[in-house]
Design an enzyme around this catalytic site. Sequence first.
Site, PDB file in Angstrom:
ATOM      1  N   LYS A   1      -9.294  -1.072  15.108  1.00  0.00           N
ATOM      2  CA  LYS A   1      -8.457  -0.122  15.850  1.00  0.00           C
ATOM      3  C   LYS A   1      -7.119   0.142  15.135  1.00  0.00           C
ATOM      4  O   LYS A   1      -6.719  -0.622  14.246  1.00  0.00           O
ATOM      5  CB  LYS A   1      -8.225  -0.665  17.261  1.00  0.00           C
ATOM      6  CG  LYS A   1      -9.525  -0.785  18.064  1.00  0.00           C
ATOM      7  CD  LYS A   1      -9.248  -1.150  19.516  1.00  0.00           C
ATOM      8  CE  LYS A   1     -10.536  -1.246  20.292  1.00  0.00           C
ATOM      9  NZ  LYS A   1     -10.300  -1.463  21.740  1.00  0.00           N
TER      10      LYS A   1
ATOM     11  N   PHE B   1      -7.202   3.080  32.711  1.00  0.00           N
ATOM     12  CA  PHE B   1      -6.683   2.996  31.343  1.00  0.00           C
ATOM     13  C   PHE B   1      -7.273   4.056  30.410  1.00  0.00           C
ATOM     14  O   PHE B   1      -6.892   4.136  29.247  1.00  0.00           O
ATOM     15  CB  PHE B   1      -6.935   1.599  30.754  1.00  0.00           C
ATOM     16  CG  PHE B   1      -8.381   1.159  30.712  1.00  0.00           C
ATOM     17  CD1 PHE B   1      -9.251   1.597  29.727  1.00  0.00           C
ATOM     18  CD2 PHE B   1      -8.884   0.269  31.660  1.00  0.00           C
ATOM     19  CE1 PHE B   1     -10.573   1.199  29.681  1.00  0.00           C
ATOM     20  CE2 PHE B   1     -10.214  -0.145  31.625  1.00  0.00           C
ATOM     21  CZ  PHE B   1     -11.057   0.316  30.632  1.00  0.00           C
TER      22      PHE B   1
ATOM     23  N   ARG C   1     -19.560 -10.132  19.082  1.00  0.00           N
ATOM     24  CA  ARG C   1     -18.790 -10.316  20.317  1.00  0.00           C
ATOM     25  C   ARG C   1     -18.144 -11.709  20.357  1.00  0.00           C
ATOM     26  O   ARG C   1     -17.029 -11.870  20.822  1.00  0.00           O
ATOM     27  CB  ARG C   1     -19.665 -10.052  21.537  1.00  0.00           C
ATOM     28  CG  ARG C   1     -20.026  -8.569  21.616  1.00  0.00           C
ATOM     29  CD  ARG C   1     -20.805  -8.200  22.843  1.00  0.00           C
ATOM     30  NE  ARG C   1     -19.999  -8.247  24.056  1.00  0.00           N
ATOM     31  CZ  ARG C   1     -19.101  -7.325  24.395  1.00  0.00           C
ATOM     32  NH1 ARG C   1     -18.877  -6.293  23.607  1.00  0.00           N
ATOM     33  NH2 ARG C   1     -18.432  -7.430  25.516  1.00  0.00           N
TER      34      ARG C   1
ATOM     35  N   THR D   1     -11.795  -9.341  25.742  1.00  0.00           N
ATOM     36  CA  THR D   1     -11.090  -8.058  25.606  1.00  0.00           C
ATOM     37  C   THR D   1      -9.582  -8.238  25.559  1.00  0.00           C
ATOM     38  O   THR D   1      -8.897  -7.622  24.738  1.00  0.00           O
ATOM     39  CB  THR D   1     -11.458  -7.133  26.796  1.00  0.00           C
ATOM     40  OG1 THR D   1     -12.876  -6.996  26.828  1.00  0.00           O
ATOM     41  CG2 THR D   1     -10.830  -5.762  26.653  1.00  0.00           C
TER      42      THR D   1
ATOM     43  N   ARG E   1      -9.547 -11.160  18.235  1.00  0.00           N
ATOM     44  CA  ARG E   1      -8.573 -10.588  19.167  1.00  0.00           C
ATOM     45  C   ARG E   1      -7.440 -11.553  19.467  1.00  0.00           C
ATOM     46  O   ARG E   1      -6.285 -11.137  19.616  1.00  0.00           O
ATOM     47  CB  ARG E   1      -9.283 -10.149  20.443  1.00  0.00           C
ATOM     48  CG  ARG E   1     -10.046  -8.834  20.249  1.00  0.00           C
ATOM     49  CD  ARG E   1     -10.967  -8.579  21.378  1.00  0.00           C
ATOM     50  NE  ARG E   1     -11.492  -7.213  21.404  1.00  0.00           N
ATOM     51  CZ  ARG E   1     -12.547  -6.843  22.124  1.00  0.00           C
ATOM     52  NH1 ARG E   1     -13.176  -7.730  22.867  1.00  0.00           N
ATOM     53  NH2 ARG E   1     -12.956  -5.599  22.107  1.00  0.00           N
TER      54      ARG E   1
ATOM     55  N   ASN F   1      -6.126  -4.202  20.989  1.00  0.00           N
ATOM     56  CA  ASN F   1      -6.811  -5.485  20.828  1.00  0.00           C
ATOM     57  C   ASN F   1      -7.634  -5.585  19.543  1.00  0.00           C
ATOM     58  O   ASN F   1      -8.638  -6.277  19.477  1.00  0.00           O
ATOM     59  CB  ASN F   1      -7.665  -5.785  22.071  1.00  0.00           C
ATOM     60  CG  ASN F   1      -8.768  -4.763  22.302  1.00  0.00           C
ATOM     61  OD1 ASN F   1      -8.809  -3.735  21.644  1.00  0.00           O
ATOM     62  ND2 ASN F   1      -9.653  -5.040  23.247  1.00  0.00           N
TER      63      ASN F   1
ATOM     64  N   HIS G   1     -13.190  -3.140  18.369  1.00  0.00           N
ATOM     65  CA  HIS G   1     -14.206  -2.820  19.378  1.00  0.00           C
ATOM     66  C   HIS G   1     -15.549  -3.227  18.819  1.00  0.00           C
ATOM     67  O   HIS G   1     -15.784  -3.083  17.622  1.00  0.00           O
ATOM     68  CB  HIS G   1     -14.231  -1.310  19.685  1.00  0.00           C
ATOM     69  CG  HIS G   1     -15.467  -0.879  20.424  1.00  0.00           C
ATOM     70  ND1 HIS G   1     -15.571  -0.967  21.790  1.00  0.00           N
ATOM     71  CD2 HIS G   1     -16.668  -0.409  19.981  1.00  0.00           C
ATOM     72  CE1 HIS G   1     -16.787  -0.558  22.159  1.00  0.00           C
ATOM     73  NE2 HIS G   1     -17.460  -0.209  21.074  1.00  0.00           N
TER      74      HIS G   1
HETATM   75  P1  CMP Z   1     -12.978  -1.949  23.885  1.00  0.00           P
HETATM   76  O1  CMP Z   1     -13.896  -3.089  23.596  1.00  0.00           O
HETATM   77  O2  CMP Z   1     -12.747  -0.963  22.810  1.00  0.00           O
HETATM   78  O3  CMP Z   1     -13.539  -1.173  25.188  1.00  0.00           O
HETATM   79  C1  CMP Z   1     -12.696  -0.439  26.039  1.00  0.00           C
HETATM   80  C2  CMP Z   1     -11.243  -0.626  25.711  1.00  0.00           C
HETATM   81  O4  CMP Z   1     -10.332  -0.249  26.722  1.00  0.00           O
HETATM   82  C3  CMP Z   1     -10.958  -2.091  25.499  1.00  0.00           C
HETATM   83  O5  CMP Z   1     -11.562  -2.550  24.316  1.00  0.00           O
HETATM   84  C4  CMP Z   1      -9.436  -2.106  25.513  1.00  0.00           C
HETATM   85  O6  CMP Z   1      -8.890  -1.746  24.262  1.00  0.00           O
HETATM   86  C5  CMP Z   1      -9.099  -0.953  26.486  1.00  0.00           C
HETATM   87  N1  CMP Z   1      -8.535  -1.413  27.743  1.00  0.00           N
HETATM   88  C6  CMP Z   1      -7.289  -1.133  28.166  1.00  0.00           C
HETATM   89  N2  CMP Z   1      -7.070  -1.669  29.364  1.00  0.00           N
HETATM   90  C7  CMP Z   1      -8.192  -2.312  29.728  1.00  0.00           C
HETATM   91  C8  CMP Z   1      -8.566  -3.072  30.873  1.00  0.00           C
HETATM   92  N3  CMP Z   1      -7.730  -3.274  31.889  1.00  0.00           N
HETATM   93  N4  CMP Z   1      -9.803  -3.591  30.917  1.00  0.00           N
HETATM   94  C9  CMP Z   1     -10.676  -3.376  29.887  1.00  0.00           C
HETATM   95  N5  CMP Z   1     -10.365  -2.664  28.769  1.00  0.00           N
HETATM   96  C10 CMP Z   1      -9.136  -2.134  28.685  1.00  0.00           C
END
Ligand code: CMP
Length: 138
Positions: A9, A57, A85, A91, A102, A112, A115
Site C-alpha cells: 500500500k 471506512f 495472511r 488488519t 503489519r 496497514n 493487502h
Molecule cells: P485490507 O486488507 O486492504 O482490506 C480492507 C481495508 O480497509 C483494510 O485492509 C484496511 O486498510 C481498511 N480499513 C480501514 N478501517 C477498517 C476497519 N475498521 N476494519 C477493517 N478494515 C479497515
Amino acid sequence: MERTLSLIKPDAVSRNLTGAINSRFEQAGLSIAAQKRLLLTKSQAEKFYEVHQERAFYGSLCEYMSSAPIIAQVLCGEDAVSKNRELMGATNPANAEIGTIRRDFGESIEHNAVHGSDSPENAVVEIRFFFSELEIIE
Ligand code: CMP
C-alpha cells in the site's frame, strides 16, 4: 501451487519498504510471479474494494489507495493465501502479532502496509483485476 494477490500500500511504498516486505515473502517460500507499480484512480480503488462499500471506512480507504503508488503482485506457492495472511498479521497493526508485516511496518488500521486475498476464490478475482494471464510467470 496456489496464487494470491498482494498489494503493497501507499504508506509502505512511500517509505521504501517494498524490498523488506518482498524479502518476508521470499523467505517464507512464496515466489513473486508478477509485480507492477501503479497509481490507481479513485474509481479503480472503489471497484477493487466494492465489497466494503457499505462500511464507514470505504470512502477514506478508496481515497487513500488512490493517493500514491502501490505495488500489485501475484504471490505463488503452497497454501499461498493462508501463508500470506499469516505473514501479514491482523488488519489492525496494533492487534497483529510481533514479527508480522503489519505489526512491523503498518502505521494504522487504514495505513496497514499490505493487502492480501482472503480466500483462493477471491484471489482468482483479485488477480484478474490487476493482471492478465500473460503477465504471470510461475
Ligand atoms: P485490507 O486488507 O486492504 O482490506 C480492507 C481495508 O480497509 C483494510 O485492509 C484496511 O486498510 C481498511 N480499513 C480501514 N478501517 C477498517 C476497519 N475498521 N476494519 C477493517 N478494515 C479497515
